[in-house]
Design a protein around this motif. Sequence first.
Motif, PDB file in Angstrom:
ATOM      1  N   LEU A 117     -53.997  47.478  60.576  1.00  0.00           N
ATOM      2  CA  LEU A 117     -53.048  48.264  59.789  1.00  0.00           C
ATOM      3  C   LEU A 117     -51.683  47.591  59.721  1.00  0.00           C
ATOM      4  O   LEU A 117     -51.118  47.400  58.636  1.00  0.00           O
ATOM      5  CB  LEU A 117     -52.903  49.665  60.381  1.00  0.00           C
ATOM      6  N   LEU A 118     -51.136  47.210  60.867  1.00  0.00           N
ATOM      7  CA  LEU A 118     -49.784  46.661  60.898  1.00  0.00           C
ATOM      8  C   LEU A 118     -49.708  45.295  60.235  1.00  0.00           C
ATOM      9  O   LEU A 118     -48.728  44.983  59.544  1.00  0.00           O
ATOM     10  CB  LEU A 118     -49.265  46.615  62.331  1.00  0.00           C
ATOM     11  N   THR A 119     -50.742  44.482  60.414  1.00  0.00           N
ATOM     12  CA  THR A 119     -50.785  43.180  59.742  1.00  0.00           C
ATOM     13  C   THR A 119     -50.817  43.376  58.238  1.00  0.00           C
ATOM     14  O   THR A 119     -50.102  42.700  57.488  1.00  0.00           O
ATOM     15  CB  THR A 119     -52.012  42.371  60.202  1.00  0.00           C
ATOM     16  N   SER A 120     -51.640  44.299  57.786  1.00  0.00           N
ATOM     17  CA  SER A 120     -51.734  44.586  56.356  1.00  0.00           C
ATOM     18  C   SER A 120     -50.388  45.017  55.790  1.00  0.00           C
ATOM     19  O   SER A 120     -49.999  44.597  54.696  1.00  0.00           O
ATOM     20  CB  SER A 120     -52.785  45.674  56.129  1.00  0.00           C
ATOM     21  N   GLU A 121     -49.660  45.832  56.524  1.00  0.00           N
ATOM     22  CA  GLU A 121     -48.346  46.284  56.060  1.00  0.00           C
ATOM     23  C   GLU A 121     -47.376  45.112  55.920  1.00  0.00           C
ATOM     24  O   GLU A 121     -46.665  45.007  54.923  1.00  0.00           O
ATOM     25  CB  GLU A 121     -47.768  47.338  57.008  1.00  0.00           C
ATOM     26  N   LEU A 122     -47.322  44.236  56.912  1.00  0.00           N
ATOM     27  CA  LEU A 122     -46.398  43.101  56.842  1.00  0.00           C
ATOM     28  C   LEU A 122     -46.771  42.133  55.726  1.00  0.00           C
ATOM     29  O   LEU A 122     -45.903  41.633  55.004  1.00  0.00           O
ATOM     30  CB  LEU A 122     -46.331  42.377  58.188  1.00  0.00           C
ATOM     31  N   VAL A 123     -48.063  41.851  55.575  1.00  0.00           N
ATOM     32  CA  VAL A 123     -48.495  40.923  54.524  1.00  0.00           C
ATOM     33  C   VAL A 123     -48.266  41.539  53.141  1.00  0.00           C
ATOM     34  O   VAL A 123     -47.846  40.845  52.210  1.00  0.00           O
ATOM     35  CB  VAL A 123     -49.967  40.501  54.726  1.00  0.00           C
ATOM     36  N   THR A 124     -48.500  42.821  53.000  1.00  0.00           N
ATOM     37  CA  THR A 124     -48.223  43.486  51.720  1.00  0.00           C
ATOM     38  C   THR A 124     -46.749  43.365  51.364  1.00  0.00           C
ATOM     39  O   THR A 124     -46.401  43.103  50.206  1.00  0.00           O
ATOM     40  CB  THR A 124     -48.649  44.965  51.779  1.00  0.00           C
ATOM     41  N   ASN A 125     -45.878  43.527  52.352  1.00  0.00           N
ATOM     42  CA  ASN A 125     -44.444  43.375  52.080  1.00  0.00           C
ATOM     43  C   ASN A 125     -44.099  41.975  51.589  1.00  0.00           C
ATOM     44  O   ASN A 125     -43.219  41.828  50.742  1.00  0.00           O
ATOM     45  CB  ASN A 125     -43.625  43.714  53.320  1.00  0.00           C
ATOM     46  N   THR A 126     -44.767  40.953  52.096  1.00  0.00           N
ATOM     47  CA  THR A 126     -44.475  39.601  51.608  1.00  0.00           C
ATOM     48  C   THR A 126     -44.835  39.476  50.139  1.00  0.00           C
ATOM     49  O   THR A 126     -44.126  38.827  49.375  1.00  0.00           O
ATOM     50  CB  THR A 126     -45.203  38.503  52.408  1.00  0.00           C
ATOM     51  N   TYR A 127     -45.922  40.110  49.733  1.00  0.00           N
ATOM     52  CA  TYR A 127     -46.318  40.058  48.326  1.00  0.00           C
ATOM     53  C   TYR A 127     -45.337  40.850  47.454  1.00  0.00           C
ATOM     54  O   TYR A 127     -44.954  40.406  46.375  1.00  0.00           O
ATOM     55  CB  TYR A 127     -47.741  40.589  48.139  1.00  0.00           C
ATOM     56  N   LEU A 128     -44.918  42.006  47.932  1.00  0.00           N
ATOM     57  CA  LEU A 128     -44.040  42.870  47.136  1.00  0.00           C
ATOM     58  C   LEU A 128     -42.602  42.377  47.044  1.00  0.00           C
ATOM     59  O   LEU A 128     -41.926  42.613  46.052  1.00  0.00           O
ATOM     60  CB  LEU A 128     -44.037  44.288  47.719  1.00  0.00           C
ATOM     61  N   HIS A 129     -42.121  41.694  48.088  1.00  0.00           N
ATOM     62  CA  HIS A 129     -40.696  41.392  48.162  1.00  0.00           C
ATOM     63  C   HIS A 129     -40.338  39.907  48.162  1.00  0.00           C
ATOM     64  O   HIS A 129     -39.164  39.585  48.352  1.00  0.00           O
ATOM     65  CB  HIS A 129     -40.099  42.058  49.404  1.00  0.00           C
ATOM     66  N   THR A 130     -41.321  39.029  47.997  1.00  0.00           N
ATOM     67  CA  THR A 130     -41.016  37.598  47.939  1.00  0.00           C
ATOM     68  C   THR A 130     -41.746  36.971  46.757  1.00  0.00           C
ATOM     69  O   THR A 130     -42.590  37.612  46.125  1.00  0.00           O
ATOM     70  CB  THR A 130     -41.427  36.854  49.227  1.00  0.00           C
ATOM     71  N   THR A 131     -41.440  35.718  46.496  1.00  0.00           N
ATOM     72  CA  THR A 131     -42.088  35.027  45.377  1.00  0.00           C
ATOM     73  C   THR A 131     -42.924  33.838  45.828  1.00  0.00           C
ATOM     74  O   THR A 131     -43.420  33.085  45.001  1.00  0.00           O
ATOM     75  CB  THR A 131     -41.028  34.529  44.375  1.00  0.00           C
TER      76      THR A 131
END
Length: 144
Positions: free
Chosen positions: A48-62
């Motif tokens: 769960l926590l890994t998924s949250e952090l990786v999702t944030n990289t997709y949403l907030h970085t290029t």
Amino acid sequence: MVTVSPPGTWTYALRLPRNPRAARVARMTVRAVLDSHGRPELLDTVELLTSELVTNTYLHTTGPASLRLTALADGRLRVGVWDSHPRVPALFGEAPSDNVPSDCDGGRGLHLVRAYADRWGGWSFADGPFDRRAGKLLWFETGG
């Protein structure tokens, strides 16, 4: 030169492209690694926590991201996610000052990390000796 690691320690690293499926790939990797090392008790939380952090990289970085899983000698697991944006989210610093509204579509991921991880933190590489390695590393530890 010979490198010696304490018994029971290991590290896995995975480079993730900027892709909406990156979180799924990260979850599959976490599941395979923890299964292969006999750590099923950590699976739900780490996945769960890994998924949250990786999702944030997709949403907030290029750019791409990197995932690193490290078994520590004391039985804890450290998970780090690097991405190309240098700003460390406020929730990885001081205590959060506001709650996410219940009707909001997002914004709970870092709250989950704070709630379920034993330890967490973040480093920005923008202002220091690592300038050529722009970005940040967010990490959490659990287990042990």
